[in-house]
Motif scaffolding. Structure first.
Motif, PDB file in Angstrom:
ATOM      1  N   ASN A 193       1.032  -1.245  -0.011  1.00  0.00           N
ATOM      2  CA  ASN A 193       0.143  -0.060   0.052  1.00  0.00           C
ATOM      3  C   ASN A 193       0.845   1.408  -0.022  1.00  0.00           C
ATOM      4  OD1 ASN A 193      -2.448  -1.435  -0.080  1.00  0.00           O
ATOM      5  ND2 ASN A 193      -2.617  -1.688   2.215  1.00  0.00           N
ATOM      6  N   SER A 204       2.101   2.097  -3.511  1.00  0.00           N
ATOM      7  CA  SER A 204       0.838   2.404  -4.341  1.00  0.00           C
ATOM      8  C   SER A 204       0.916   1.298  -5.257  1.00  0.00           C
ATOM      9  CB  SER A 204       1.101   3.758  -4.911  1.00  0.00           C
ATOM     10  OG  SER A 204       1.111   4.793  -4.118  1.00  0.00           O
ATOM     11  N   ALA A 262      -1.619  -1.276  -6.570  1.00  0.00           N
ATOM     12  CA  ALA A 262      -2.874  -1.785  -6.203  1.00  0.00           C
ATOM     13  C   ALA A 262      -2.930  -3.321  -6.268  1.00  0.00           C
ATOM     14  CB  ALA A 262      -3.805  -0.978  -7.357  1.00  0.00           C
ATOM     15  N   ARG A 294      -7.089  -1.740  -2.147  1.00  0.00           N
ATOM     16  CA  ARG A 294      -5.701  -1.731  -1.040  1.00  0.00           C
ATOM     17  C   ARG A 294      -5.361  -3.070  -0.609  1.00  0.00           C
ATOM     18  NH1 ARG A 294      -3.530   2.773   1.038  1.00  0.00           N
ATOM     19  NH2 ARG A 294      -3.214   1.839   2.960  1.00  0.00           N
TER      20      ARG A 294
END
Length: 218
Positions: free
Chosen positions: A193, A196, A198, A204
């Motif tokens: 997370n 970033s 995904a 998340r």
């Protein structure tokens, strides 16, 4: 200064798929630039095609390749199959001494590794296609009446499973080293997370999702 020419591609059928859509490609490219690129860097061109990856005669790709060759910038794509689905085409680009290629989802892969990945991906697509045909033949031999809708459902299920496997393999490039270093699934989820990165559905990470990826990869 490091320079990039960014190329993205969707086919009509890809546009709504989370792992292949333009938003997902732009996200992966942004992750690469923020976390893996040399700094400072400059994006000197962006090109986009809406065309099948089986068709290598794409006008925007031609422009991107020309700019990369003429300027010495790296051609940056989110995934290798956004460039082409044909090993022969990718191999020809690898042999081009004037072209430097970078794949956001495999930031440290060199040309040799990318060539191998392209060959394996092509084999996987062929195998999935043959497996789907074999399942349909077996069902027909058992007396199952196959209609158009049923055929499409079986093919879609096979494609969904293949996509889930591919997503797991992709993120394992990050998860495996962290797990090997002794991090817990909770810690790995937090790291993903923070980076970033995904999930396959654009959400998340949780500890449970990390565990599922580890189980699928095992």
């Amino acid at each position: 200064m490091k320079r990039y020419v960014i190329y993205t591609r969707v086919s009509t059928e890809d546009q709504g798929k989370s792992s292949l859509g333009l938003e997902a490609q732009e996200r992966d490219i942004a992750i690469f630039l923020a976390n893996f690129s040399e700094v400072p860097y400059e994006v000197i061109g962006r090109f986009r095609d809406v065309q099948s990856g089986k068709d290598d005669d794409r006008p925007e790709l031609a422009k991107a390749l020309r700019m990369a060759r003429e300027t010495g910038a790296e051609l940056l794509v989110a995934k290798l199959d956004r460039l082409s689905r044909k090993v022969a085409f990718i191999a020809a680009l690898m042999d081009d001494k004037r072209l430097s290629l970078r794949v956001a989802q495999m930031p440290y892969a060199d040309k040799f590794q990318l060539h191998i990945y392209a060959a394996l991906a092509e084999q996987e697509r062929t195998f999935i296609s043959e497996r789907t045909r074999a399942a349909l033949r077996a069902a027909k031999e058992r007396g199952v009446k196959l209609g158009g809708a049923r055929d499409k459902t079986m093919a879609r299920n096979a494609a969904l499973k293949a996509k889930a496997d591919a997503d797991a393999q992709r993120v394992m490039k990050v998860i495996a080293p962290l797990r090997g270093a002794g991090q817990s699934v909770n810690s790995i989820a937090d790291t993903l997370n923070d980076m970033s990165v995904a999930t396959a559905r654009g959400g998340r990470w949780t500890a449970k999702q990390v565990s599922r990826v580890l189980q699928r990869s095992a």
